[in-house]
Motif scaffolding. Structure first.
Motif, PDB file in Angstrom:
ATOM      1  N   TYR A   9       0.796  -1.222   0.000  1.00 51.58           N
ATOM      2  CA  TYR A   9       0.000   0.000   0.000  1.00 51.58           C
ATOM      3  C   TYR A   9       0.832   1.277   0.000  1.00 51.58           C
ATOM      4  N   VAL A  10       2.062   1.196   0.471  1.00 48.83           N
ATOM      5  CA  VAL A  10       2.884   2.404   0.559  1.00 48.83           C
ATOM      6  C   VAL A  10       4.353   2.012   0.592  1.00 48.83           C
ATOM      7  N   SER A  11       5.183   2.870   0.024  1.00 46.37           N
ATOM      8  CA  SER A  11       6.636   2.700   0.071  1.00 46.37           C
ATOM      9  C   SER A  11       7.248   4.028   0.496  1.00 46.37           C
ATOM     10  N   VAL A  12       8.050   3.989   1.546  1.00 49.72           N
ATOM     11  CA  VAL A  12       8.691   5.194   2.075  1.00 49.72           C
ATOM     12  C   VAL A  12      10.194   4.962   2.117  1.00 49.72           C
ATOM     13  N   SER A  13      10.970   5.949   1.692  1.00 48.10           N
ATOM     14  CA  SER A  13      12.422   5.787   1.703  1.00 48.10           C
ATOM     15  C   SER A  13      13.098   7.076   2.161  1.00 48.10           C
TER      16      SER A  13
ATOM     17  N   ALA B  85      17.400  12.842   0.742  1.00 45.13           N
ATOM     18  CA  ALA B  85      16.138  12.694   0.025  1.00 45.13           C
ATOM     19  C   ALA B  85      15.123  11.954   0.871  1.00 45.13           C
ATOM     20  N   LEU B  86      13.878  12.340   0.707  1.00 50.65           N
ATOM     21  CA  LEU B  86      12.732  11.649   1.293  1.00 50.65           C
ATOM     22  C   LEU B  86      11.735  11.379   0.187  1.00 50.65           C
ATOM     23  N   SER B  87      11.184  10.165   0.152  1.00 52.42           N
ATOM     24  CA  SER B  87      10.259   9.812  -0.919  1.00 52.42           C
ATOM     25  C   SER B  87       9.131   8.955  -0.366  1.00 52.42           C
ATOM     26  N   ILE B  88       7.936   9.173  -0.902  1.00 53.47           N
ATOM     27  CA  ILE B  88       6.787   8.344  -0.549  1.00 53.47           C
ATOM     28  C   ILE B  88       6.044   7.986  -1.832  1.00 53.47           C
ATOM     29  N   ASN B  89       5.737   6.718  -1.973  1.00 53.66           N
ATOM     30  CA  ASN B  89       5.017   6.228  -3.151  1.00 53.66           C
ATOM     31  C   ASN B  89       3.784   5.469  -2.705  1.00 53.66           C
ATOM     32  N   LEU B  90       2.650   5.820  -3.305  1.00 53.98           N
ATOM     33  CA  LEU B  90       1.380   5.150  -3.014  1.00 53.98           C
ATOM     34  C   LEU B  90       0.978   4.386  -4.265  1.00 53.98           C
ATOM     35  N   PRO B  91       1.309   3.101  -4.347  1.00 54.33           N
ATOM     36  CA  PRO B  91       1.028   2.335  -5.568  1.00 54.33           C
ATOM     37  C   PRO B  91      -0.439   1.960  -5.693  1.00 54.33           C
ATOM     38  N   TYR B  92      -0.956   2.099  -6.906  1.00 56.76           N
ATOM     39  CA  TYR B  92      -2.320   1.668  -7.221  1.00 56.76           C
ATOM     40  C   TYR B  92      -3.323   2.219  -6.204  1.00 56.76           C
ATOM     41  N   LEU B  93      -3.185   3.535  -5.950  1.00 55.78           N
ATOM     42  CA  LEU B  93      -4.013   4.159  -4.922  1.00 55.78           C
ATOM     43  C   LEU B  93      -5.480   4.197  -5.321  1.00 55.78           C
ATOM     44  N   LEU B  94      -5.757   4.612  -6.563  1.00 55.65           N
ATOM     45  CA  LEU B  94      -7.131   4.748  -7.021  1.00 55.65           C
ATOM     46  C   LEU B  94      -7.183   4.432  -8.512  1.00 55.65           C
ATOM     47  N   PHE B  95      -8.026   3.489  -8.903  1.00 56.09           N
ATOM     48  CA  PHE B  95      -8.126   3.055 -10.302  1.00 56.09           C
ATOM     49  C   PHE B  95      -6.758   2.666 -10.860  1.00 56.09           C
ATOM     50  N   ASN B  96      -5.945   2.003 -10.031  1.00 61.73           N
ATOM     51  CA  ASN B  96      -4.609   1.534 -10.417  1.00 61.73           C
ATOM     52  C   ASN B  96      -3.622   2.669 -10.701  1.00 61.73           C
ATOM     53  N   GLN B  97      -3.953   3.873 -10.257  1.00 64.09           N
ATOM     54  CA  GLN B  97      -3.035   5.004 -10.442  1.00 64.09           C
ATOM     55  C   GLN B  97      -2.112   5.121  -9.221  1.00 64.09           C
ATOM     56  N   SER B  98      -0.839   5.443  -9.483  1.00 68.40           N
ATOM     57  CA  SER B  98       0.157   5.557  -8.417  1.00 68.40           C
ATOM     58  C   SER B  98       0.613   7.003  -8.274  1.00 68.40           C
ATOM     59  N   ILE B  99       0.884   7.398  -7.037  1.00 66.02           N
ATOM     60  CA  ILE B  99       1.332   8.757  -6.730  1.00 66.02           C
ATOM     61  C   ILE B  99       2.692   8.684  -6.050  1.00 66.02           C
ATOM     62  N   THR B 100       3.618   9.532  -6.490  1.00 68.77           N
ATOM     63  CA  THR B 100       4.927   9.637  -5.863  1.00 68.77           C
ATOM     64  C   THR B 100       5.199  11.091  -5.512  1.00 68.77           C
ATOM     65  N   ALA B 101       5.617  11.317  -4.276  1.00 77.49           N
ATOM     66  CA  ALA B 101       6.038  12.648  -3.838  1.00 77.49           C
ATOM     67  C   ALA B 101       7.422  12.500  -3.216  1.00 77.49           C
ATOM     68  N   GLU B 102       8.343  13.346  -3.629  1.00 77.74           N
ATOM     69  CA  GLU B 102       9.695  13.227  -3.093  1.00 77.74           C
ATOM     70  C   GLU B 102      10.393  14.575  -3.050  1.00 77.74           C
ATOM     71  N   CYS B 103      11.417  14.632  -2.217  1.00 78.46           N
ATOM     72  CA  CYS B 103      12.185  15.858  -2.050  1.00 78.46           C
ATOM     73  C   CYS B 103      13.668  15.494  -1.985  1.00 78.46           C
ATOM     74  N   PHE B 104      14.478  16.125  -2.832  1.00 80.59           N
ATOM     75  CA  PHE B 104      15.934  15.975  -2.821  1.00 80.59           C
ATOM     76  C   PHE B 104      16.547  17.306  -2.427  1.00 80.59           C
ATOM     77  N   ALA B 105      17.518  17.279  -1.539  1.00 76.46           N
ATOM     78  CA  ALA B 105      18.202  18.502  -1.096  1.00 76.46           C
ATOM     79  C   ALA B 105      19.714  18.302  -1.201  1.00 76.46           C
ATOM     80  N   PHE B 106      20.421  19.360  -1.607  1.00 78.75           N
ATOM     81  CA  PHE B 106      21.879  19.307  -1.785  1.00 78.75           C
ATOM     82  C   PHE B 106      22.513  20.552  -1.167  1.00 78.75           C
TER      83      PHE B 106
END
Length: 393
Positions: free
Chosen positions: A142-146, A188-209
């Motif tokens: 349901y969710v992937s966080v890294s 970096a921080l990333s969150i992915n919600l696979p197949y959240l609604l109608f098999n659509q996936s959402i990814t939100a992430e932030c990279f800082a340098f």
């Protein structure tokens, strides 16, 4: 007791030695570049390389292991119009050296990786390189966080190219084998919600340098950058897929005014052996409150003489990849590029590319690649042909 410990340790090392997995490749690349599409005076790039890798499982399941990979290459460059500029370059690099472990926890997998390894952001344009760092990832259906942290100052600048600020005075010393890259701390921080609604996936992430101390530290004002991305992807039908995303950059160099990179890609599979990809990109220039966009890892958008990056441009294209036989793959593509530095959109050029790859044997691969950029300005014209032969052992 000491004897028991020593015997146990020796047994573990012996078992590990027998489970070593090793691979190696030898490759030869012969490339001709024709600038301004003048075919009478080509530039030759001849590159020979050898690489080797190993993987050492530390558990019976193989989910905990150590892996490493290194390479050595020799490159010869010749400009036929000016033989006096002929040059050679030797490169040696440790491109991978990591410890990795996958820890099952019910329906969730926890992955920990530490060392030098490759990492990419969700766009594969902003950050796509190796670095020395640590990755922690927790994945469930349901969710992937890294979470990711790394340091770039010990990398080899000959194999990794990062885009430092315009004001920087980072220089190369033309050393053989190894040259330290600019030093940055990355997170970096990333969150992915696979197949959240109608098999659509959402990814939100932030990279800082943030630039920091290192053997190859750049000499410039402080460089701090934050990339925030939002990506939506999924199927539209059983043979039609899409990927849409936008990224905002906030950098100290531009007083933290936003810059933007947006992308839309549509994939169509008419048969199981053919893939069509229709895509479009926008990388901001100075439009309204937006500033020129720039990635962190160098990524080439144009095949022109100056190798245009993802900044101040609009790009659209169509590509096709087809598996002709189990051994042969043909890929071809066409793109149109426009410069968009401020308010006016200007035609930059059209680029065409094709690549044929043939797996002659299980350990022998041959590929031929040709690409050309037909520019609005003659000095930006460029045609490249390349033959690559790779032998695995």
């Amino acid at each position: 007791m000491k004897k028991i410990i020593l015997i146990t340790a020796a047994s573990m090392l012996t078992a590990a030695a027998f489970s070593f997995e090793t691979k190696g490749t030898v490759s030869n690349e012969t490339q001709f570049d024709f600038y301004e599409n003048d075919f009478s005076e080509p530039n030759l790039i001849q590159k020979d390389s050898i690489s080797g890798s190993l993987r050492l499982p530390l558990t019976d399941s193989g989910k905990t292991y150590i892996s490493a990979e290194g390479l050595f290459s020799f490159e010869y460059d010749r400009t036929f119009s000016d033989p006096a500029t002929d040059s050679t370059e030797l490169t040696a690099d440790l491109t991978l050296c990591k410890f990795s472990s996958i820890i099952p926890a019910g329906s969730t997998n926890i992955t920990v990786s530490a060392g030098r390894f490759s990492m990419s952001d969700a766009t594969a344009i902003i950050y796509n390189q190796n670095a020395d760092g640590l990755l922690f990832q927790c994945s469930s259906p349901y969710v992937s966080v890294s979470a990711y942290g790394a340091y770039t100052g010990l990398l080899n600048a000959k194999t990794v190219t990062m885009l430092t600020p315009v004001a920087s005075t980072f220089g190369t010393e033309d050393k053989d084998f190894y040259e330290f890259a600019p030093a940055y701390a990355a997170g970096a921080l990333s969150i992915n919600l696979p197949y959240l609604l109608f098999n659509q996936s959402i990814t939100a992430e932030c990279f800082a340098f943030m630039d920091t101390e290192g053997p190859g530290k750049i000499s410039s004002e402080d460089d701090k950058r934050v990339y925030a991305s939002f990506i939506l992807d999924g199927p539209l039908s059983s043979s039609l897929f899409y990927n849409a995303g936008t990224t905002f950059l906030f950098s100290e160099e531009r007083d933290f005014s936003p810059a933007n990179l947006s992308k839309l890609s549509v994939l169509f599979f008419p048969t199981e052996n053919i893939m069509l990809n229709l895509n479009g990109y926008y990388a901001s220039g100075s439009q309204g409150s937006l500033k020129p966009f720039a990635s962190f890892t160098s990524a080439t958008a144009g095949l022109n003489a100056t190798e245009k990056k993802y900044t101040e441009l609009i790009k659209g294209g169509l590509s096709c990849t087809a598996r002709l036989t189990p051994e042969a793959i043909l890929a071809a593509g066409a793109d149109i590029l426009f410069d968009y530095p401020e308010k006016e959109v200007k035609y930059s050029g059209t680029q065409l590319s094709g690549k044929f790859t043939y797996q002659a044997f299980s350990d022998l691969e041959v590929s031929f690649e040709a690409q050309t950029f037909i520019a609005d300005k003659k000095e930006e014209n460029k045609t490249t042909v390349k033959l690559t032969v790779t032998l695995a052992f």
